[in-house]
Design a protein around this motif. Sequence first.
Motif, PDB file in Angstrom:
ATOM      1  N   HIS A 116       0.853  -1.188   0.000  1.00 18.71           N
ATOM      2  CA  HIS A 116       0.000   0.000   0.000  1.00 18.71           C
ATOM      3  C   HIS A 116       0.899   1.251   0.000  1.00 18.71           C
ATOM      4  O   HIS A 116       1.278   1.760   1.058  1.00 18.71           O
ATOM      5  N   TYR A 117       1.223   1.742  -1.185  1.00 16.49           N
ATOM      6  CA  TYR A 117       2.135   2.884  -1.314  1.00 16.49           C
ATOM      7  C   TYR A 117       1.592   4.144  -0.656  1.00 16.49           C
ATOM      8  O   TYR A 117       2.337   4.895  -0.035  1.00 16.49           O
ATOM      9  N   PRO A 131       6.402   3.061 -10.168  1.00 21.21           N
ATOM     10  CA  PRO A 131       5.410   3.075 -11.244  1.00 21.21           C
ATOM     11  C   PRO A 131       4.795   1.699 -11.516  1.00 21.21           C
ATOM     12  O   PRO A 131       4.108   1.508 -12.513  1.00 21.21           O
ATOM     13  N   PHE A 132       5.042   0.739 -10.637  1.00 23.18           N
ATOM     14  CA  PHE A 132       4.509  -0.613 -10.790  1.00 23.18           C
ATOM     15  C   PHE A 132       4.262  -1.180  -9.381  1.00 23.18           C
ATOM     16  O   PHE A 132       4.871  -0.733  -8.408  1.00 23.18           O
ATOM     17  N   PRO A 133       3.366  -2.170  -9.270  1.00 23.32           N
ATOM     18  CA  PRO A 133       3.077  -2.726  -7.952  1.00 23.32           C
ATOM     19  C   PRO A 133       4.195  -3.635  -7.444  1.00 23.32           C
ATOM     20  O   PRO A 133       4.898  -4.267  -8.229  1.00 23.32           O
ATOM     21  N   LEU A 134       4.346  -3.670  -6.142  1.00 27.48           N
ATOM     22  CA  LEU A 134       5.251  -4.606  -5.484  1.00 27.48           C
ATOM     23  C   LEU A 134       4.432  -5.404  -4.482  1.00 27.48           C
ATOM     24  O   LEU A 134       3.431  -4.911  -3.942  1.00 27.48           O
ATOM     25  N   TYR A 135       4.863  -6.633  -4.238  1.00 20.81           N
ATOM     26  CA  TYR A 135       4.114  -7.551  -3.389  1.00 20.81           C
ATOM     27  C   TYR A 135       5.013  -8.075  -2.269  1.00 20.81           C
ATOM     28  O   TYR A 135       6.209  -8.244  -2.448  1.00 20.81           O
ATOM     29  N   ILE A 136       4.404  -8.350  -1.127  1.00 21.26           N
ATOM     30  CA  ILE A 136       5.136  -8.897   0.010  1.00 21.26           C
ATOM     31  C   ILE A 136       4.991 -10.413  -0.006  1.00 21.26           C
ATOM     32  O   ILE A 136       3.879 -10.935  -0.013  1.00 21.26           O
ATOM     33  N   ARG A 146       6.942  -9.557  -9.132  1.00 25.69           N
ATOM     34  CA  ARG A 146       6.338 -10.572  -9.996  1.00 25.69           C
ATOM     35  C   ARG A 146       5.077 -11.174  -9.376  1.00 25.69           C
ATOM     36  O   ARG A 146       5.166 -11.966  -8.435  1.00 25.69           O
ATOM     37  N   PRO A 147       3.909 -10.876  -9.935  1.00 28.77           N
ATOM     38  CA  PRO A 147       2.681 -11.487  -9.405  1.00 28.77           C
ATOM     39  C   PRO A 147       2.676 -13.007  -9.593  1.00 28.77           C
ATOM     40  O   PRO A 147       2.059 -13.723  -8.816  1.00 28.77           O
TER      41      PRO A 147
END
Length: 152
Positions: A116-117, A131-136, A146-147
């Motif tokens: 949650h940026y 500019p792109f999503p990151l995941y934990i 990488r989803p």
Amino acid sequence: MIFKRAKKYPESDHVTVTLPQVRQAVRQFEEEMPHPINRTVLIQEDKSIDLTRLKRYLGGVPRQKFYMSRETYEIFEEADKLVPYYLDLVQSAVDNYISDTGKLPLIEDAWLPEVHYRLLSAESYLKETPPFPLYITDEEMMLTHRPEHFKS
């Protein structure tokens, strides 16, 4: 102030390598270094890898540039050179947020554990939004871009 001049190698010393070859060379480099030296000594200020130090593992100095995240050790090609910058920036923010609050900074109701940026920015943990999503991930709360990492 003393500036270190980049060493020039003859064109005959330059080689074309693949991402898997660079990953292997980095692992070999780290295995041969005395403890506590690790692969992060290869990372330059711009997140690029000092490939001249991998010359003996690669058979020459690569023509291409590769980049590494200091936080996740993931290696990237030139086209993805911003990914390690943002991985390191956001990983630090996430770690600090978790340390301070005991919570994960995730977007609620997202189908993947996306960072949650806006929450991190609003709480002053994050100074710049990727500019792109990151995941934990579940692996020590490390980030990934990488989803597909979450597919069963």
